[in-house]
Design an enzyme around this catalytic site. Sequence first.
Site, PDB file in Angstrom:
ATOM      1  N   CYS A 161       4.356   9.543  -0.046  1.00  0.00           N
ATOM      2  CA  CYS A 161       2.970   9.998  -0.025  1.00  0.00           C
ATOM      3  C   CYS A 161       2.745  10.996  -1.149  1.00  0.00           C
ATOM      4  CB  CYS A 161       2.636  10.648   1.325  1.00  0.00           C
ATOM      5  SG  CYS A 161       0.947  11.291   1.407  1.00  0.00           S
ATOM      6  N   ASN A 194       9.274   4.560   3.103  1.00  0.00           N
ATOM      7  CA  ASN A 194       9.301   4.123   4.498  1.00  0.00           C
ATOM      8  C   ASN A 194      10.652   3.498   4.829  1.00  0.00           C
ATOM      9  OD1 ASN A 194       6.457   3.591   3.249  1.00  0.00           O
ATOM     10  ND2 ASN A 194       6.081   3.871   5.419  1.00  0.00           N
ATOM     11  N   HIS A 248       9.157   7.346   7.867  1.00  0.00           N
ATOM     12  CA  HIS A 248       9.738   7.479   6.532  1.00  0.00           C
ATOM     13  C   HIS A 248      11.200   7.892   6.693  1.00  0.00           C
ATOM     14  CE1 HIS A 248       6.123   7.276   3.816  1.00  0.00           C
ATOM     15  NE2 HIS A 248       5.566   7.288   5.021  1.00  0.00           N
ATOM     16  N   ARG A 285       0.833  -1.200   0.000  1.00  0.00           N
ATOM     17  CA  ARG A 285       0.000   0.000   0.000  1.00  0.00           C
ATOM     18  C   ARG A 285       0.871   1.254   0.000  1.00  0.00           C
ATOM     19  NH1 ARG A 285      -0.885   4.845   2.317  1.00  0.00           N
ATOM     20  NH2 ARG A 285      -0.367   3.925   4.339  1.00  0.00           N
ATOM     21  N   ASP A 286       1.464   1.597   1.119  1.00  0.00           N
ATOM     22  CA  ASP A 286       2.259   2.826   1.206  1.00  0.00           C
ATOM     23  C   ASP A 286       3.479   2.755   0.297  1.00  0.00           C
ATOM     24  OD1 ASP A 286       2.694   5.353   2.111  1.00  0.00           O
ATOM     25  OD2 ASP A 286       3.456   4.799   4.069  1.00  0.00           O
ATOM     26  N   HIS A 343       5.267   4.586  12.566  1.00  0.00           N
ATOM     27  CA  HIS A 343       5.366   4.534  11.101  1.00  0.00           C
ATOM     28  C   HIS A 343       6.344   5.628  10.677  1.00  0.00           C
ATOM     29  CE1 HIS A 343       3.386   4.140   6.997  1.00  0.00           C
ATOM     30  NE2 HIS A 343       3.969   5.331   6.878  1.00  0.00           N
TER      31      HIS A 343
END
Length: 305
Positions: A244, A253, A213, A13-14, A211
């Site tokens: 993002c 990430n 990055h 996903r990310d 979370h």
Amino acid sequence: MSRPITIVEVGPRDGLQNEKAILEPAVRADLVRRLEAAGARRIEAVSFVHPKYVPQMAGAEEVMAALPHETGRSRIGLVLNGKGYDRALGTAVDEVNVAMSATDGFGLKNQGLSVDQQVQMLADIIAGRANAAGQPGATPALSATLSCVWGCPFDGEVSAGQVADLVGRIAELGVAEIALADTIGAGDPWAVTRKVEAARAAAPDAVLRLHFHDTRNTGLANAYAGIEAGVTVLDASVGGIGGCPFAPGATGNIATEDLVYMLERAGFDTGYDLDALIGTARWIGETIGRPAPSALSRAGGWPKG
């Protein structure tokens, strides 16, 4: 340092949402299966967002249809609003992660909602869940991710007080797991400690997830600080891919294999097969048409053999 650490894999996903390459749902489902073969037990597999805004995430229902439920595995779907939540309920997701923001600036840019409006949106989702209790079909678990905790590309610095207030409001709604996200990679280890402590004081019964990055090369240091502060659940993305699309300059990430290597060397148990994870990182790099940026996808693990 032998306690287990849960790593939630967010690469499908990310990781993929900010890549130029747009992968078909079947390929994204294959990525999930490869990651599970490497040891992932919780995976953010899809995002129920409009493909007009994030075309890389189109076909979420197709991805989930290709992933029959398996005991011991949890596939997570990200949602930005009630409409996305309703879509998620029509699939076999095991968890739903509601995206929120610590700032009005990012919330308005990312999902058209101020902070207060996001809290109301979450409350409406939870009220709907309560009304559906007892109806046929299992209701997926619910978590919330709070973005821009360590800085916002539109509103600037974010105080520990802002974070604590919002975490407390989310916890009061009954959310059991709350993720704190450094969306633009602006955090440092000392700020991680302060904000984890503030969030824990505001929501002592909630599970905190982190979370990070690696935009400014502080991701692993921030993960270390979080673990030292007692956090046992962290997100990471295979190969270090991602970013993002609504946060200018945000890069990937922290890489799952880099995090696993650091933790396993220190004696923590992650449940991952590092060699299989490195192989998956190299495969996804080839698939998206650029080398994965992680350190271990280049150097491999150590000791060799």
